[in-house]
Design an enzyme around this catalytic site. Structure first.
Site, PDB file in Angstrom:
ATOM      1  N   ASN A  79       7.586  34.176  29.860  1.00 26.89           N
ATOM      2  CA  ASN A  79       8.716  34.746  30.609  1.00 26.89           C
ATOM      3  C   ASN A  79       8.291  36.089  31.197  1.00 26.89           C
ATOM      4  O   ASN A  79       7.732  36.149  32.285  1.00 26.89           O
ATOM      5  CB  ASN A  79       9.923  34.873  29.666  1.00 26.89           C
ATOM      6  CG  ASN A  79      11.116  35.555  30.324  1.00 26.89           C
ATOM      7  OD1 ASN A  79      11.128  35.734  31.538  1.00 26.89           O
ATOM      8  ND2 ASN A  79      12.101  35.947  29.553  1.00 26.89           N
TER       9      ASN A  79
ATOM     10  N   ASP B  31      10.050  33.732  35.299  1.00 27.25           N
ATOM     11  CA  ASP B  31      10.334  33.050  34.039  1.00 27.25           C
ATOM     12  C   ASP B  31      10.260  31.537  34.260  1.00 27.25           C
ATOM     13  O   ASP B  31      11.272  30.872  34.452  1.00 27.25           O
ATOM     14  CB  ASP B  31      11.739  33.470  33.579  1.00 27.25           C
ATOM     15  CG  ASP B  31      12.165  32.786  32.299  1.00 27.25           C
ATOM     16  OD1 ASP B  31      11.299  32.192  31.628  1.00 27.25           O
ATOM     17  OD2 ASP B  31      13.358  32.834  31.973  1.00 27.25           O
TER      18      ASP B  31
ATOM     19  N   HIS C 164       7.574  41.475  36.725  1.00 30.15           N
ATOM     20  CA  HIS C 164       8.258  41.830  35.488  1.00 30.15           C
ATOM     21  C   HIS C 164       7.407  42.629  34.485  1.00 30.15           C
ATOM     22  O   HIS C 164       7.809  43.678  34.011  1.00 30.15           O
ATOM     23  CB  HIS C 164       8.759  40.533  34.834  1.00 30.15           C
ATOM     24  CG  HIS C 164      10.058  40.684  34.138  1.00 30.15           C
ATOM     25  ND1 HIS C 164      10.998  39.689  34.066  1.00 30.15           N
ATOM     26  CD2 HIS C 164      10.589  41.733  33.483  1.00 30.15           C
ATOM     27  CE1 HIS C 164      12.047  40.108  33.396  1.00 30.15           C
ATOM     28  NE2 HIS C 164      11.812  41.354  33.020  1.00 30.15           N
TER      29      HIS C 164
ATOM     30  N   GLU D 212      13.581  41.327  39.065  1.00 25.66           N
ATOM     31  CA  GLU D 212      12.966  42.012  37.914  1.00 25.66           C
ATOM     32  C   GLU D 212      11.650  42.701  38.278  1.00 25.66           C
ATOM     33  O   GLU D 212      10.619  42.455  37.657  1.00 25.66           O
ATOM     34  CB  GLU D 212      12.722  41.000  36.784  1.00 25.66           C
ATOM     35  CG  GLU D 212      13.985  40.506  36.117  1.00 25.66           C
ATOM     36  CD  GLU D 212      14.571  41.473  35.103  1.00 25.66           C
ATOM     37  OE1 GLU D 212      14.109  42.640  35.024  1.00 25.66           O
ATOM     38  OE2 GLU D 212      15.499  41.072  34.398  1.00 25.66           O
TER      39      GLU D 212
ATOM     40  N   GLU E  99      22.876  36.877  37.690  1.00 29.90           N
ATOM     41  CA  GLU E  99      22.666  35.959  36.570  1.00 29.90           C
ATOM     42  C   GLU E  99      23.749  36.260  35.543  1.00 29.90           C
ATOM     43  O   GLU E  99      24.020  37.416  35.238  1.00 29.90           O
ATOM     44  CB  GLU E  99      21.282  36.169  35.922  1.00 29.90           C
ATOM     45  CG  GLU E  99      20.137  35.825  36.848  1.00 29.90           C
ATOM     46  CD  GLU E  99      18.751  36.150  36.273  1.00 29.90           C
ATOM     47  OE1 GLU E  99      18.614  36.280  35.045  1.00 29.90           O
ATOM     48  OE2 GLU E  99      17.821  36.290  37.083  1.00 29.90           O
ATOM     49  N   TYR E 100      24.352  35.205  35.013  1.00 29.00           N
ATOM     50  CA  TYR E 100      25.306  35.390  33.912  1.00 29.00           C
ATOM     51  C   TYR E 100      25.413  34.071  33.172  1.00 29.00           C
ATOM     52  O   TYR E 100      24.956  33.033  33.650  1.00 29.00           O
ATOM     53  CB  TYR E 100      26.674  35.877  34.435  1.00 29.00           C
ATOM     54  CG  TYR E 100      27.573  34.777  34.950  1.00 29.00           C
ATOM     55  CD1 TYR E 100      27.295  34.138  36.154  1.00 29.00           C
ATOM     56  CD2 TYR E 100      28.687  34.347  34.229  1.00 29.00           C
ATOM     57  CE1 TYR E 100      28.101  33.116  36.630  1.00 29.00           C
ATOM     58  CE2 TYR E 100      29.503  33.314  34.692  1.00 29.00           C
ATOM     59  CZ  TYR E 100      29.200  32.703  35.894  1.00 29.00           C
ATOM     60  OH  TYR E 100      29.983  31.682  36.353  1.00 29.00           O
TER      61      TYR E 100
ATOM     62  N   HIS F 272      24.099  32.589  30.122  1.00 30.85           N
ATOM     63  CA  HIS F 272      22.775  32.003  29.865  1.00 30.85           C
ATOM     64  C   HIS F 272      22.925  30.631  29.189  1.00 30.85           C
ATOM     65  O   HIS F 272      23.445  30.531  28.077  1.00 30.85           O
ATOM     66  CB  HIS F 272      22.033  32.961  28.944  1.00 30.85           C
ATOM     67  CG  HIS F 272      20.575  32.731  28.863  1.00 30.85           C
ATOM     68  ND1 HIS F 272      19.948  32.396  27.687  1.00 30.85           N
ATOM     69  CD2 HIS F 272      19.617  32.816  29.799  1.00 30.85           C
ATOM     70  CE1 HIS F 272      18.643  32.286  27.902  1.00 30.85           C
ATOM     71  NE2 HIS F 272      18.412  32.536  29.179  1.00 30.85           N
TER      72      HIS F 272
HETATM   73  C1  IPT Z   1      16.263  37.351  33.350  1.00 30.75           C
HETATM   74  C2  IPT Z   1      15.409  36.800  34.446  1.00 30.75           C
HETATM   75  O1  IPT Z   1      15.754  37.311  35.670  1.00 30.75           O
HETATM   76  C3  IPT Z   1      15.404  35.335  34.505  1.00 30.75           C
HETATM   77  O2  IPT Z   1      14.305  34.953  35.259  1.00 30.75           O
HETATM   78  C4  IPT Z   1      15.349  34.756  33.145  1.00 30.75           C
HETATM   79  O3  IPT Z   1      14.204  35.199  32.500  1.00 30.75           O
HETATM   80  C5  IPT Z   1      16.546  35.178  32.378  1.00 30.75           C
HETATM   81  O4  IPT Z   1      16.658  36.548  32.327  1.00 30.75           O
HETATM   82  C6  IPT Z   1      16.529  34.660  30.970  1.00 30.75           C
HETATM   83  O5  IPT Z   1      16.324  33.309  30.882  1.00 30.75           O
HETATM   84  S1  IPT Z   1      15.262  38.616  32.652  1.00 30.75           S
HETATM   85  C7  IPT Z   1      15.872  38.973  31.070  1.00 30.75           C
HETATM   86  C8  IPT Z   1      14.841  39.775  30.347  1.00 30.75           C
HETATM   87  C9  IPT Z   1      17.141  39.734  31.176  1.00 30.75           C
END
Ligand code: IPT
Length: 977
Positions: free
Chosen positions: A78, A177, A391, A432, A502-503, A505
């Protein structure tokens, strides 16, 4: 330049070099009429770019060699890079694939301009034609074009060699990731044009029908010929030449014999506008003519008329504040990795449309070009994201001038490619990568080139959601607690639309509190939604015996999310990677074969176009859409009663404007209160065939409670055989192989593991039966009742547990009480677990369903009389964990084909799960294929069950969904059928 000279530049360690001899990116689609070079290529894998070549084999293009069973398998990390070298360096061991094939250059291409297009190469591409260096390109997710006119001879064969270097300076800005792959992952084309050609076409189509088409024209043989001109037709109607533009160009001395520009305009009366709900497209053909009128070049486009604007703190599409119900999507396939076909992508987007999504963020790079055509056609808003994620070394790279060209290159080329798609409403600068001058440079380029769309970049926005100086027009945080979003919207400081990039998960059994999140979004001006992380569980189909990716040969070796025997869904570490991030790659709303996970039904209901309310005896139908009425939908009423009666009737949906509602009469007379609770369900389906769903496809199933349950029936008189207990004071029952005992633990979900809950449960000893020893404290008989008091040892003190068994007609009633010490302040569940004899293979239940639901993910599961085989209740999350639960269950039967079995009546709606595995079985397995089903059923009846939350990356569930310490009481009755 001989090959060695190009190699001696070590372009894989030179971020300043983004390309050499690569043609400018443009939006002219050359796919039709091109010679497709996909198929079998000669291939050899070198240990490093200058390593000694091995044997030639053959491989398929497009394809990643990492998925081919070659000795360089995929690797998942990741944040961290898979190697320790600092940017811009990469490791000396650097797999390098050499692809070679001969191509017959058509004789009729004589005198034409001949162009090679390589769809995608990870991560550095070197091109040689007939032994001569022909070009170089970086950016693994955008096409590279090279002019080969001087290097090939029409009517003869040419040898095309494409060398792909896996690791490079560019890898440090492609640290997304996902699985690390390598190869030629998109199609390779060869095409020819007239030397006089359309170099680019830019289309601007506005909501009010104004259309502007800007064309760039070049001639590769010299100055532009006299008299060329451009025409364009929209659905057959010719556009007018913009003579004012020509005059101004002439006046400003901008006309040159080198660069030709033409602008055409029209206004379409009564234009049908494009939105994600109404994806209306027009066909545009642009033609470049020579002075004699003959056509030198042509370009086809599909045009959608729409406006995007930010007004105040609202993002508007065609003047309407929209909700963004988005998902993050990678280009992924379980057999081919990064190589996806247009059919695959259509299937992805069809699933999204069917489950209420209206937006995609192309995390974290420009997707395959076909995706944007499909989004235009099916109706999805797109946040188009540039291929920049640094990242692991984000801070060093964001301001490193050596990477400045790469940032501007990647962002600008994405915009140049995708600018004509109505679906693209926002440009994203990447993911990131901290925030630095390199971002501002890229943002500056976009603002000048395309002022029609906003920009977003989370790395900038996070410094201050409101600061207008930062390179993000959207406040686009990731995983922000919804309370923080609401507080910002209410603070008076908000200046930008708040749309989370992103929200929620979706790792494993997850997405708790999605409905609460949306209730807050919909009721808080300033909040407009977000993008769930993410669409895919990136499980790669793997053969268990040799550990290799199954590759294309694995087609058909999976179904409904489950792999065929001898195969499994591989996640990080399964290919023997020393450095990896495990199951964090399995965090999507669909399984690797695109089977929807239960959360999809939750999302579908939350996003549904139709909602029902029933307040003070008034039934209303609400149109939850932004742009269209309800005529495209059909519906059916269903009345559900506790006693099992169910009635249905066709429903006529009123013609409600977007955002509006209408009162409708109750479709059925209200039954007598004595009949118990009464639910009214509206099953909404498509009334016609849609591009994404045939007629009759279920769209949502809203439900309201018409009358609540009446107070529980008086206890039945005691009768039937007396209760039998064994020497441990456990219930003896002919249908149970394991007696009902207290259960406080669940197989940790990924959220439980990564959020730290599983570790606390372990500290308390809840995960090991041997540590939660049950001690019988007292057994006494009170008439026909038997009271058993026991104590379970835990690391946070004893749990007192009482079971009172009362014989009732045909069975036994069990009243239970558990007292949890204050220290046990966050357990997984409080309830009963027992196991049944084999053969009871069908569950019929009255409660929420039919799909899996949990206390904080139950908005999409409606109350009804449901029935499923036990084996279909379980959800095969890639890493086994708690799964298959059903929320709000009032009663159920477990039966054999001859209708014998058991019935359970619950004193109050409970969280119930019935499957083939003990919690310990699930917790001990790393992959679904390791699980050995037990012959009987493991049944959990939970008076309290912890919410799922999203703590693997983001907020945990909210306090109301935790299991509190103190006293829990529940009651159930077991009968034999
Ligand atoms: C965030 C990333 O943008 C995404 O690619 C993925 O890794 C996701 O989180 C988790 O699955 S980065 C995270 C360290 C907040």
């Amino acid at each position: 330049m001989p090959r060695d000279h190009l190699l001696s530049l070590r372009p894989w360690a030179s971020p300043e070099i983004t390309s050499w001899r690569r043609l400018p990116m443009n939006a002219v689609d050359r796919r039709s009429g091109a010679l497709c070079l996909d198929g079998s290529w000669h291939f050899r894998l070198l240990p490093s770019p200058d390593g000694s070549p091995g044997e030639w084999t053959v491989t398929d293009v497009p394809g990643a060699w990492t998925m081919d069973g070659a000795d360089d398998p995929p690797q998942y990390t990741n944040v961290r890079m898979p190697f320790g070298d600092f940017p811009p360096e990469s490791p000396a061991a650097n797999p390098t694939g050499v692809y070679e094939r001969s191509v017959d250059i058509p004789a009729e291409w004589a005198g034409r301009r001949i162009v090679l297009q390589v769809g995608a190469a990870e991560s550095v591409l070197l091109v040689q034609v007939n032994g001569t260096p022909a070009g170089l390109s970086k950016d693994s997710h955008l096409a590279a074009e090279f002019d080969l006119t001087d290097l090939v001879h029409p009517g003869e064969q040419a040898t095309v060699r494409l060398t792909v270097v896996k690791w490079s300076d560019a890898s440090h800005i492609e640290d997304q990731d996902q699985w690390w792959q390598a190869g030629l992952t998109r199609s390779v084309l060869l095409y020819a044009t007239d030397p006089l050609h359309l170099a680019d076409v830019t289309v601007r189509a506005r909501q009010d029908g104004r259309l502007r088409v800007d064309c760039t024209v070049r001639d590769t043989t010299g100055p532009l010929p006299e008299g060329w001109y451009v025409t364009a037709a929209l659905d057959g109607q010719l556009l007018a030449q913009d003579t004012e533009f020509d005059r101004r160009n002439a006046q400003d001395m901008r006309v040159s014999d080198f660069l030709g520009e033409a602008r055409l305009r029209t206004v379409v009366p009564d234009v049908r506008t494009w939105t994600a709900e109404t994806p209306e497209l027009y066909g545009l053909v642009v033609r470049l003519h020579r002075a004699d009128g003959s056509v030198a070049d042509a370009s086809h486009h599909r045009v959608g008329f729409r406006d995007v604007a930010i007004v105040g703190r609202d993002l508007l599409v065609n003047g309407e504040r929209i909700f963004v119900r988005g998902v993050n999507r990678h280009d992924f396939h379980p057999l081919t990795g990064r190589t996806v076909t247009a059919e695959d992508m259509r299937a992805d987007l069809v699933v999204l449309k069917r489950f209420g999504f209206n937006a995609v963020r192309t995390s974290h790079y420009p997707n395959d070009p076909a995706l944007y055509d499909l989004a235009d056609e099916l109706g999805l808003y797109v946040v188009d994201e540039a291929n920049i994620e640094s990242h692991d070394h984000a801070h060093e790279i964001a301001d490193d001038p050596r990477y400045l060209p790469a940032f501007v290159d990647r962002v600008s080329r994405m915009v140049l490619r995708d600018k004509n798609h109505p679906s693209v409403i926002i440009w994203s600068l990447g993911n990131e990568s901290d925030y630095g001058a390199n971002h501002d440079a890229a943002a500056g380029w976009v603002r000048r080139h395309d002022p029609t769309r906003p920009i977003q970049y989370e790395g900038a926005a996070k410094l201050d959601w409101a600061d207008p100086a930062l390179a993000s027009d959207i406040a686009c945080p990731m995983y922000a607690p919804i309370e923080d979003c609401v507080a910002h919207a209410l603070s008076g400081r908000q200046t930008k639309p708040l749309i989370q990039c992103e929200y929620s998960h979706a790792m494993g059994n997850s997405n708790g509190t999605l409905a609460d999140t949306w209730a807050a979004i919909e009721s808080t001006p300033g909040l407009q939604g977000g993008f769930i992380w993410e669409f895919w569980d990136h499980g790669i189909l793997q053969r268990v015996n040799d550990g290799r990716p199954a590759g294309r040969g694995g087609a058909g070796l999976y179904d409904s999310g489950v792999t065929a025997p001898g195969h499994r869904w591989a996640y990080g570490g399964d290919f023997g990677e020393a450095v990896h991030d495990g199951a964090f790659i399995a965090d999507g709303v669909v399984f690797p074969d695109r089977t929807p996970k239960p959360v999809m039904y939750e999302h579908r209901e939350i996003a549904g176009p139709v909602r029902l309310t029933y307040d003070d005896g008034v039934l209303r139908i609400h149109n939850r859409q932004h742009f269209r009425g309800l005529r495209w939908l059909a519906a059916e009423w269903r009345l559900v009663q506790a006693d099992g009666t169910a009635r249905s009737a066709p429903a006529a949906l009123p013609d409600v404007l977007p955002g509006g509602s209408a009162e409708v009469p109750l479709p059925f007379p209200l039954p007598e209160p004595a009949a118990g609770e009464v639910w009214l369900t509206l099953r909404v389906t498509t009334a016609d065939d849609e591009a994404w769903a045939p007629l009759g496809t279920e769209v949502c199933v809203p439900q309201v409670l018409l009358s609540p349950a009446v107070a529980g029936a008086p206890p039945r008189p005691a009768s039937g055989p007396a209760v039998t207990l064994d020497e441990d004071a456990l219930l003896v029952h002919p249908l149970l192989t394991s007696a009902p005992v207290l259960s406080l633990w669940r197989a940790p979900t990924d959220n439980d593991e990564l959020g730290g809950m599983a570790a606390r449960w372990h500290d308390w000893g809840l995960d090991a039966p041997a540590r939660t020893v049950r001690k019988v404290v007292d057994v006494r008989e009170e008439g026909s009742r038997v009271v058993v008091l026991s104590e379970y040892a835990t690391g946070a003190g004893p749990v007192r547990h009482e079971q009172v068994f009362t014989p009732v007609t045909g069975g036994v009633r069990v009243e239970e009480c558990a007292e949890l010490p204050a220290g046990l302040d966050d357990v997984a569940r409080v309830g009963t677990v027992f196991e049944t004899v084999p053969g009871l293979d069908v569950l019929d239940w009255y409660g929420q369903g039919p799909w899996e639901s949990y206390p904080d993910r139950s908005a999409g599961a409606f109350v009804g009389h449901h029935s499923l085989p036990v084996d279909e209740l379980f959800t095969p999350y890639l890493r086994p964990q708690e799964s298959g639960g059903r929320h709000g269950v009032r009663r159920f039967t477990l039966s054999a084909p001859d209708a014998t079995g058991l019935a359970v009546e619950l004193g109050a709606p409970a969280q119930v799960s019935v499957n083939r595995y003990r919690a310990q079985d699930l917790a001990a397995a790393a992959h679904h294929d390791e699980l050995v089903p037990r012959p009987g059923c493991v049944v959990h009846l939970d008076a309290a069950h912890r919410g799922l939350g999203t703590a693997s990356c983001g907020p945990d569930t909210s306090a109301g969904y935790l299991v509190a310490p103190g006293t829990h009481r529940w009651e159930w009755t077991l009968r034999v059928l």
